[in-house]
Design a protein around this motif. Structure first.
Motif, PDB file in Angstrom:
ATOM      1  N   TYR A 206      -3.302  -5.847   9.317  1.00 50.64           N
ATOM      2  CA  TYR A 206      -3.070  -6.672   8.193  1.00 50.64           C
ATOM      3  C   TYR A 206      -1.936  -6.164   7.169  1.00 50.64           C
ATOM      4  O   TYR A 206      -1.264  -6.830   6.637  1.00 50.64           O
ATOM      5  CB  TYR A 206      -4.474  -6.791   7.514  1.00 50.64           C
ATOM      6  N   GLY A 207      -1.787  -5.006   7.097  1.00 46.76           N
ATOM      7  CA  GLY A 207      -0.636  -4.316   6.330  1.00 46.76           C
ATOM      8  C   GLY A 207       0.467  -4.714   6.896  1.00 46.76           C
ATOM      9  O   GLY A 207       1.668  -4.863   6.247  1.00 46.76           O
ATOM     10  N   ALA A 208       0.647  -4.645   8.306  1.00 52.64           N
ATOM     11  CA  ALA A 208       1.764  -5.134   8.912  1.00 52.64           C
ATOM     12  C   ALA A 208       2.414  -6.669   8.732  1.00 52.64           C
ATOM     13  O   ALA A 208       3.422  -6.915   8.411  1.00 52.64           O
ATOM     14  CB  ALA A 208       1.935  -4.940  10.506  1.00 52.64           C
ATOM     15  N   VAL A 209       1.359  -7.236   8.761  1.00 55.47           N
ATOM     16  CA  VAL A 209       1.684  -8.780   8.054  1.00 55.47           C
ATOM     17  C   VAL A 209       2.170  -9.036   6.789  1.00 55.47           C
ATOM     18  O   VAL A 209       2.926  -9.646   6.772  1.00 55.47           O
ATOM     19  CB  VAL A 209       0.374  -9.707   8.666  1.00 55.47           C
ATOM     20  N   LYS A 210       1.547  -8.089   5.760  1.00 55.97           N
ATOM     21  CA  LYS A 210       1.731  -8.304   4.418  1.00 55.97           C
ATOM     22  C   LYS A 210       3.147  -7.702   4.279  1.00 55.97           C
ATOM     23  O   LYS A 210       3.801  -8.320   3.265  1.00 55.97           O
ATOM     24  CB  LYS A 210       0.724  -7.577   3.728  1.00 55.97           C
ATOM     25  N   MET A 211       3.640  -6.841   5.192  1.00 53.15           N
ATOM     26  CA  MET A 211       5.170  -6.018   4.857  1.00 53.15           C
ATOM     27  C   MET A 211       6.000  -7.085   5.588  1.00 53.15           C
ATOM     28  O   MET A 211       7.215  -6.725   5.402  1.00 53.15           O
ATOM     29  CB  MET A 211       4.859  -4.802   5.598  1.00 53.15           C
ATOM     30  N   GLY A 212       5.577  -7.999   6.273  1.00 55.44           N
ATOM     31  CA  GLY A 212       6.537  -8.960   7.030  1.00 55.44           C
ATOM     32  C   GLY A 212       7.097  -8.600   8.184  1.00 55.44           C
ATOM     33  O   GLY A 212       8.040  -8.777   9.010  1.00 55.44           O
ATOM     34  N   LEU A 213       6.511  -7.524   8.776  1.00 54.53           N
ATOM     35  CA  LEU A 213       6.804  -6.560  10.141  1.00 54.53           C
ATOM     36  C   LEU A 213       6.427  -7.499  11.366  1.00 54.53           C
ATOM     37  O   LEU A 213       7.089  -7.353  12.488  1.00 54.53           O
ATOM     38  CB  LEU A 213       6.473  -5.094  10.171  1.00 54.53           C
ATOM     39  N   ILE A 214       5.393  -8.140  11.319  1.00 55.30           N
ATOM     40  CA  ILE A 214       4.795  -9.222  12.126  1.00 55.30           C
ATOM     41  C   ILE A 214       4.410 -10.271  11.513  1.00 55.30           C
ATOM     42  O   ILE A 214       4.144 -10.398  10.283  1.00 55.30           O
ATOM     43  CB  ILE A 214       3.726  -8.299  13.076  1.00 55.30           C
ATOM     44  N   GLN A 215       4.139 -11.490  12.390  1.00 52.87           N
ATOM     45  CA  GLN A 215       3.684 -12.557  11.794  1.00 52.87           C
ATOM     46  C   GLN A 215       2.125 -12.913  12.172  1.00 52.87           C
ATOM     47  O   GLN A 215       1.506 -13.490  11.417  1.00 52.87           O
ATOM     48  CB  GLN A 215       4.428 -13.737  12.651  1.00 52.87           C
ATOM     49  N   ASP A 216       1.549 -12.094  13.156  1.00 50.25           N
ATOM     50  CA  ASP A 216       0.077 -12.354  13.417  1.00 50.25           C
ATOM     51  C   ASP A 216      -0.200 -10.839  13.677  1.00 50.25           C
ATOM     52  O   ASP A 216       0.385  -9.967  14.528  1.00 50.25           O
ATOM     53  CB  ASP A 216      -0.015 -13.240  14.548  1.00 50.25           C
ATOM     54  N   ILE A 217      -1.517 -10.720  13.373  1.00 50.70           N
ATOM     55  CA  ILE A 217      -2.238  -9.265  13.503  1.00 50.70           C
ATOM     56  C   ILE A 217      -2.228  -8.899  14.904  1.00 50.70           C
ATOM     57  O   ILE A 217      -2.362  -7.714  14.977  1.00 50.70           O
ATOM     58  CB  ILE A 217      -3.665  -9.232  12.901  1.00 50.70           C
ATOM     59  N   ALA A 218      -2.278  -9.919  15.855  1.00 49.78           N
ATOM     60  CA  ALA A 218      -2.438  -9.615  17.372  1.00 49.78           C
ATOM     61  C   ALA A 218      -1.172  -8.822  17.686  1.00 49.78           C
ATOM     62  O   ALA A 218      -1.052  -8.247  18.688  1.00 49.78           O
ATOM     63  CB  ALA A 218      -2.456 -10.688  18.140  1.00 49.78           C
ATOM     64  N   GLU A 219       0.101  -9.118  17.052  1.00 53.04           N
ATOM     65  CA  GLU A 219       1.139  -8.407  17.422  1.00 53.04           C
ATOM     66  C   GLU A 219       1.247  -6.859  17.176  1.00 53.04           C
ATOM     67  O   GLU A 219       1.912  -6.023  17.630  1.00 53.04           O
ATOM     68  CB  GLU A 219       2.512  -9.098  16.592  1.00 53.04           C
ATOM     69  N   ALA A 220       0.573  -6.499  16.433  1.00 55.52           N
ATOM     70  CA  ALA A 220       0.271  -4.886  15.968  1.00 55.52           C
ATOM     71  C   ALA A 220       0.064  -4.031  17.175  1.00 55.52           C
ATOM     72  O   ALA A 220       0.370  -2.877  17.297  1.00 55.52           O
ATOM     73  CB  ALA A 220      -0.880  -4.781  14.948  1.00 55.52           C
ATOM     74  N   ALA A 221      -0.690  -4.631  18.209  1.00 56.60           N
ATOM     75  CA  ALA A 221      -1.014  -3.841  19.309  1.00 56.60           C
ATOM     76  C   ALA A 221       0.090  -3.433  20.396  1.00 56.60           C
ATOM     77  O   ALA A 221       0.244  -2.222  20.812  1.00 56.60           O
ATOM     78  CB  ALA A 221      -1.904  -4.457  20.474  1.00 56.60           C
ATOM     79  N   ASN A 222       1.336  -4.283  20.011  1.00 56.71           N
ATOM     80  CA  ASN A 222       2.555  -3.773  20.812  1.00 56.71           C
ATOM     81  C   ASN A 222       3.463  -3.214  19.983  1.00 56.71           C
ATOM     82  O   ASN A 222       4.664  -3.374  19.933  1.00 56.71           O
ATOM     83  CB  ASN A 222       3.069  -4.958  21.528  1.00 56.71           C
ATOM     84  N   ARG A 223       3.178  -2.805  18.467  1.00 48.69           N
ATOM     85  CA  ARG A 223       4.010  -2.173  17.514  1.00 48.69           C
ATOM     86  C   ARG A 223       3.167  -1.074  17.129  1.00 48.69           C
ATOM     87  O   ARG A 223       2.807  -0.918  15.692  1.00 48.69           O
ATOM     88  CB  ARG A 223       4.332  -3.180  16.417  1.00 48.69           C
ATOM     89  N   GLN A 224       2.832   0.016  17.697  1.00 43.87           N
ATOM     90  CA  GLN A 224       2.102   1.066  17.506  1.00 43.87           C
ATOM     91  C   GLN A 224       2.556   2.024  16.590  1.00 43.87           C
ATOM     92  O   GLN A 224       1.993   2.695  15.786  1.00 43.87           O
ATOM     93  CB  GLN A 224       1.595   1.910  18.726  1.00 43.87           C
ATOM     94  N   HIS A 225       3.991   2.267  16.506  1.00 41.71           N
ATOM     95  CA  HIS A 225       4.763   3.159  15.959  1.00 41.71           C
ATOM     96  C   HIS A 225       4.855   3.054  14.558  1.00 41.71           C
ATOM     97  O   HIS A 225       5.202   3.781  13.727  1.00 41.71           O
ATOM     98  CB  HIS A 225       5.991   3.335  16.642  1.00 41.71           C
ATOM     99  N   THR A 226       4.991   1.579  14.251  1.00 41.00           N
ATOM    100  CA  THR A 226       5.106   1.161  12.567  1.00 41.00           C
ATOM    101  C   THR A 226       4.458  -0.164  12.467  1.00 41.00           C
ATOM    102  O   THR A 226       4.283  -0.893  13.365  1.00 41.00           O
ATOM    103  CB  THR A 226       6.702   1.052  12.443  1.00 41.00           C
ATOM    104  N   PRO A 227       3.811  -0.104  11.302  1.00 37.64           N
ATOM    105  CA  PRO A 227       3.997   0.740  10.177  1.00 37.64           C
ATOM    106  C   PRO A 227       2.645   2.000  10.235  1.00 37.64           C
ATOM    107  O   PRO A 227       2.072   1.797  11.258  1.00 37.64           O
ATOM    108  CB  PRO A 227       3.778   0.007   9.055  1.00 37.64           C
ATOM    109  N   LYS A 228       3.327   3.028   9.561  1.00 34.88           N
ATOM    110  CA  LYS A 228       2.226   4.142   9.571  1.00 34.88           C
ATOM    111  C   LYS A 228       1.152   3.566   8.201  1.00 34.88           C
ATOM    112  O   LYS A 228       1.570   3.018   7.335  1.00 34.88           O
ATOM    113  CB  LYS A 228       2.933   5.450   9.313  1.00 34.88           C
TER     114      LYS A 228
END
Length: 395
Positions: A255-277
């Motif tokens: 959810y933080g990655a979405v708030k930071m604009g790094l991804i559009q949907d929380i499901a994308e976080a699984a393929n972006r494990q390195h960032t954000p910390k």
């Protein structure tokens, strides 16, 4: 039945800071892996021993932790006034992907040493005795990093008396400068992607708490330890032994990655494990580090615990240390407040293995905070050099 032969690729296994990784010269890679894409990713996965459903990376060079599942590709720099181009790949342990979304600050300490030893730095820039200044272009994040590498009798000096918590033996000190470590946003506020130094952060089914979202060194989400039920003195087992806790942190991170604009949907976080910390901070408290030594509350300005690739890190990621130093220098962030508030140009923070000092220069320009550089000291050492072998048909 015929079987593919193994091929061998020149490589160096190095420790940088509190991480280890396999280093390659770009032009030593097979031709089809010299460019980004599927072939390169498959090659690196096979070198490291991923994906491994057992989570051990027994059939590769990886060490089954976020700190040891790393690869580096170096080449003479294509950028003016730089010596070496540095590309970092964080290899997933149990999934078939390589994350290219950020830098590794720890392995940065080994980049200058490798570049000097492998002819990537012009001979006229290397003193017979003294310090060689290596100008690194970090390709993942398009930033300049300066490494100050000690030289003795024309060779990289690796041994020394510098002690780094999280590393067993002393070595030579390598000072690293991360220039302009914050993200370059067109709106001038990308260091804080929400435009605020502190936000109220709502995570469904978990809670609402304060957070500092910062792009500096590496995109990082800072939380207050007490807001999520911790003291800031935890060691790895307190977090990593509980699968439900790790799922909770991963949901917060997504959810933080979405708030930071790094991804559009929380499901994308699984393929972006390195960032954000994701990291949590607390005011200084005395605790026993993983080595057994006591870290006194009078020795540190604050405590920080950070997760990498879904697990609590055994020490501190170098890029996260840059984020800590940057956030500490800016009044009002959760990091700054945990360290006592006010103006700061350096902090010493406690982590699971001990302490680390990091400095940053922050200035307020046209109503926006600007960080010119962050500085910290690490060490590096060649552990093995020669060739890695992988099946010819693996990439």
């Amino acid at each position: 039945m015929s079987f593919a032969p193994q091929i061998r690729i020149p490589a160096t296994y190095m420790r940088g800071g509190t991480s280890k990784g396999v280093f390659f010269k770009l032009d030593d890679l097979p031709e089809r892996a010299q460019v980004e894409g599927e072939a390169r990713d498959k090659l690196l996965l096979r070198v490291i021993g991923s994906p491994d459903p057992y989570g051990k990376q027994i059939d590769g060079m990886g060490g089954a932790t976020s700190s040891t599942s790393k690869t580096v590709i170096l080449s003479k720099s294509t950028q003016p006034e730089h010596d070496v181009d540095y590309l970092f790949g964080q290899v997933s342990i149990d999934k078939a992907f390589v994350d290219w979304s950020g830098n590794c600050g720890n392995l940065t300490a080994a980049v200058g040493s490798f570049a000097i030893s492998n002819g990537l730095v012009s001979a006229d820039r290397i003193p017979e005795n003294g310090v060689c200044t290596v100008r690194i272009w970090q390709k993942n994040i398009s930033k300049t990093i300066i490494a100050h590498v000690p030289i003795t009798n024309g060779q990289v000096q690796e041994t020394g008396a510098f002690e780094l918590d999280g590393v067993t033996f002393p070595a030579a000190e390598v000072q690293i400068e991360f220039l302009d470590p914050a993200d370059d946003g067109e709106d001038g506020g990308a260091m804080f992607p929400t435009g605020q130094v502190v936000d109220q952060f709502d995570v469904p089914d978990i809670g609402s708490f304060q957070a500092t979202f910062i792009n500096a060194g590496i995109p990082t989400i800072f939380l207050n330890a007490e807001d999520i039920g911790y003291t800031g003195t935890e060691l790895q087992d307190a977090i990593n032994s509980d699968a439900e806790v790790l799922k909770r942190f991963e949901k917060i991170r997504a959810y933080g990655a979405v708030k930071m604009g790094l991804i559009q949907d929380i499901a994308e976080a699984a393929n972006r494990q390195h960032t954000p910390k994701i990291a949590f901070v607390a005011k200084p408290k005395t605790y026993i580090a993983s080595s057994g030594k006591t870290v006194s509350d009078t020795d540190i300005d604050l405590s920080v615990r950070a997760l990498s690739m879904g697990k609590l890190h055994h020490a501190m990621m170098g890029t996260a240390a840059v984020a800590i130093g940057t956030a500490a220098a800016i009044p009002g962030t959760l990091v700054n407040l945990a360290a006592g508030g006010g103006e700061k140009n350096a902090v010493r923070f406690g982590h699971p293995s001990g302490t680390l000092r990091v400095g940053a220069e922050a200035n307020l320009e046209n109503g926006q905070w600007v960080v010119k550089k962050a500085i910290m000291s690490r060490s590096a050492r060649i552990l093995m050099e020669g060739w890695v072998r992988i099946p010819e048909d693996s990439f």
